[in-house]
Scaffold this motif. Sequence first.
Motif, PDB file in Angstrom:
ATOM      1  N   ASP A  95      35.698  33.022  50.572  1.00 47.71           N
ATOM      2  CA  ASP A  95      34.852  34.127  51.253  1.00 47.71           C
ATOM      3  C   ASP A  95      34.198  34.808  49.830  1.00 47.71           C
ATOM      4  O   ASP A  95      32.996  35.438  49.957  1.00 47.71           O
ATOM      5  CB  ASP A  95      35.521  34.926  52.196  1.00 47.71           C
ATOM      6  CG  ASP A  95      35.787  34.323  53.395  1.00 47.71           C
ATOM      7  OD1 ASP A  95      35.045  33.401  53.767  1.00 47.71           O
ATOM      8  OD2 ASP A  95      36.618  34.547  53.944  1.00 47.71           O
ATOM      9  N   VAL A  96      35.160  35.030  48.877  1.00 51.04           N
ATOM     10  CA  VAL A  96      34.749  35.858  47.493  1.00 51.04           C
ATOM     11  C   VAL A  96      35.692  35.409  46.534  1.00 51.04           C
ATOM     12  O   VAL A  96      36.801  34.950  46.873  1.00 51.04           O
ATOM     13  CB  VAL A  96      34.845  37.231  48.043  1.00 51.04           C
ATOM     14  CG1 VAL A  96      36.429  37.797  48.360  1.00 51.04           C
ATOM     15  CG2 VAL A  96      34.361  38.191  46.827  1.00 51.04           C
ATOM     16  N   VAL A  97      34.945  35.564  45.341  1.00 52.42           N
ATOM     17  CA  VAL A  97      35.906  35.032  44.163  1.00 52.42           C
ATOM     18  C   VAL A  97      35.971  36.512  43.292  1.00 52.42           C
ATOM     19  O   VAL A  97      34.961  37.314  43.113  1.00 52.42           O
ATOM     20  CB  VAL A  97      35.075  34.244  43.313  1.00 52.42           C
ATOM     21  CG1 VAL A  97      35.918  34.072  42.043  1.00 52.42           C
ATOM     22  CG2 VAL A  97      34.746  32.701  43.968  1.00 52.42           C
ATOM     23  N   LEU A  98      37.218  36.876  42.948  1.00 50.67           N
ATOM     24  CA  LEU A  98      37.377  38.041  42.115  1.00 50.67           C
ATOM     25  C   LEU A  98      37.173  37.783  40.720  1.00 50.67           C
ATOM     26  O   LEU A  98      37.989  36.912  40.058  1.00 50.67           O
ATOM     27  CB  LEU A  98      38.722  38.752  42.388  1.00 50.67           C
ATOM     28  CG  LEU A  98      39.267  39.752  41.424  1.00 50.67           C
ATOM     29  CD1 LEU A  98      38.355  41.118  41.531  1.00 50.67           C
ATOM     30  CD2 LEU A  98      40.871  40.260  41.719  1.00 50.67           C
ATOM     31  N   LEU A  99      36.374  38.351  40.000  1.00 50.43           N
ATOM     32  CA  LEU A  99      36.154  38.163  38.574  1.00 50.43           C
ATOM     33  C   LEU A  99      36.902  39.320  37.717  1.00 50.43           C
ATOM     34  O   LEU A  99      36.292  40.271  37.762  1.00 50.43           O
ATOM     35  CB  LEU A  99      34.709  37.807  38.158  1.00 50.43           C
ATOM     36  CG  LEU A  99      33.848  36.962  38.824  1.00 50.43           C
ATOM     37  CD1 LEU A  99      32.405  36.817  38.502  1.00 50.43           C
ATOM     38  CD2 LEU A  99      34.256  35.513  38.417  1.00 50.43           C
ATOM     39  N   ALA A 100      37.744  38.920  36.885  1.00 52.33           N
ATOM     40  CA  ALA A 100      38.378  40.014  36.273  1.00 52.33           C
ATOM     41  C   ALA A 100      38.080  39.988  34.607  1.00 52.33           C
ATOM     42  O   ALA A 100      38.652  40.861  34.044  1.00 52.33           O
ATOM     43  CB  ALA A 100      40.117  39.778  36.215  1.00 52.33           C
ATOM     44  N   THR A 117      30.963  37.112  44.422  1.00 52.29           N
ATOM     45  CA  THR A 117      32.002  37.535  43.479  1.00 52.29           C
ATOM     46  C   THR A 117      32.010  39.163  43.885  1.00 52.29           C
ATOM     47  O   THR A 117      31.246  39.817  44.191  1.00 52.29           O
ATOM     48  CB  THR A 117      31.665  37.195  42.116  1.00 52.29           C
ATOM     49  OG1 THR A 117      30.495  37.922  41.599  1.00 52.29           O
ATOM     50  CG2 THR A 117      31.365  35.745  41.899  1.00 52.29           C
ATOM     51  N   VAL A 118      33.344  39.549  43.198  1.00 53.03           N
ATOM     52  CA  VAL A 118      33.692  40.906  42.892  1.00 53.03           C
ATOM     53  C   VAL A 118      33.912  41.065  41.499  1.00 53.03           C
ATOM     54  O   VAL A 118      34.744  40.290  40.867  1.00 53.03           O
ATOM     55  CB  VAL A 118      35.008  41.179  43.770  1.00 53.03           C
ATOM     56  CG1 VAL A 118      35.279  42.707  43.380  1.00 53.03           C
ATOM     57  CG2 VAL A 118      34.577  41.160  45.401  1.00 53.03           C
ATOM     58  N   ALA A 119      33.226  41.982  40.775  1.00 52.70           N
ATOM     59  CA  ALA A 119      33.546  42.262  39.426  1.00 52.70           C
ATOM     60  C   ALA A 119      34.465  43.355  39.118  1.00 52.70           C
ATOM     61  O   ALA A 119      34.382  44.455  40.092  1.00 52.70           O
ATOM     62  CB  ALA A 119      32.340  42.295  38.677  1.00 52.70           C
ATOM     63  N   ILE A 120      35.319  43.322  38.237  1.00 50.62           N
ATOM     64  CA  ILE A 120      36.560  44.254  37.890  1.00 50.62           C
ATOM     65  C   ILE A 120      35.807  45.672  37.343  1.00 50.62           C
ATOM     66  O   ILE A 120      36.396  46.712  37.432  1.00 50.62           O
ATOM     67  CB  ILE A 120      37.583  43.685  37.187  1.00 50.62           C
ATOM     68  CG1 ILE A 120      38.793  44.536  37.152  1.00 50.62           C
ATOM     69  CG2 ILE A 120      37.113  43.362  35.558  1.00 50.62           C
ATOM     70  CD1 ILE A 120      40.060  43.899  36.559  1.00 50.62           C
ATOM     71  N   GLY A 121      34.734  45.304  36.814  1.00 52.36           N
ATOM     72  CA  GLY A 121      33.867  46.565  35.901  1.00 52.36           C
ATOM     73  C   GLY A 121      32.362  46.295  35.650  1.00 52.36           C
ATOM     74  O   GLY A 121      32.021  44.914  35.949  1.00 52.36           O
ATOM     75  N   PRO A 122      31.760  47.204  34.866  1.00 48.80           N
ATOM     76  CA  PRO A 122      30.400  47.059  34.832  1.00 48.80           C
ATOM     77  C   PRO A 122      30.138  45.883  33.706  1.00 48.80           C
ATOM     78  O   PRO A 122      29.005  45.162  33.527  1.00 48.80           O
ATOM     79  CB  PRO A 122      30.015  48.318  34.210  1.00 48.80           C
ATOM     80  CG  PRO A 122      31.238  48.868  33.843  1.00 48.80           C
ATOM     81  CD  PRO A 122      32.319  48.263  34.658  1.00 48.80           C
ATOM     82  N   ALA A 150      37.076  46.790  46.790  1.00 45.87           N
ATOM     83  CA  ALA A 150      35.674  46.142  46.514  1.00 45.87           C
ATOM     84  C   ALA A 150      35.973  44.855  46.988  1.00 45.87           C
ATOM     85  O   ALA A 150      34.961  44.140  47.620  1.00 45.87           O
ATOM     86  CB  ALA A 150      35.546  46.139  45.066  1.00 45.87           C
ATOM     87  N   VAL A 151      37.128  44.147  47.074  1.00 44.79           N
ATOM     88  CA  VAL A 151      37.258  42.809  47.572  1.00 44.79           C
ATOM     89  C   VAL A 151      37.171  42.874  49.143  1.00 44.79           C
ATOM     90  O   VAL A 151      36.407  41.765  49.720  1.00 44.79           O
ATOM     91  CB  VAL A 151      38.689  42.210  47.233  1.00 44.79           C
ATOM     92  CG1 VAL A 151      39.150  40.957  47.965  1.00 44.79           C
ATOM     93  CG2 VAL A 151      38.503  41.906  45.796  1.00 44.79           C
TER      94      VAL A 151
END
Length: 163
Positions: A95-100, A117-122, A150-151
């Motif tokens: 459903d979503v990918v967390l990008l660290a 995606t969900v990004a860990i920061g800017p 965020a996720v």
Amino acid sequence: ELRVGQPQLVERTQALRPHRLEVVEKLRERGVEPDLVPQESTQEGLVAAFPRPAGRVLFAGAEGARGVIAEKLGADFLPLYRTVELLPQSFPDADVVLLASPSAARALAAGRRDLPTVAIGPVTTAEARGLGLTVAAEAESPTPEEITRAVKLAASRSVSSRS
């Protein structure tokens, strides 16, 4: 640990990222006051927090790291590790990918661009968007609580868009 164990070797403590406040507290419990804790967990945030003139600065990081600290503070750069981007044979549905990290965004974009995606920061957000990935949410800070928020937000958007 170095300052606590051998105080004669280190004159000043390291700069710490604000999301590592538990590290700040542990240092304080040992009688060590960090010299610098920036408000933002990016190289830009660290540069903004440094007093001027910055003095002699050593930036120890990943080979190929962004050069903001070295450029803006005239820091020496010492690569201590290397990030190796992998391309898996297949990507599972999600459903979503967390990008660290920006390197995670590059690796994902090389194999699959259709997942939100969900990004860990800017910085990771900028890299992901520059590669054509859809950033459904960005963590306000790289803490477990903010990443979870965020996720959940991105997952709820993903599920509602399929309805």
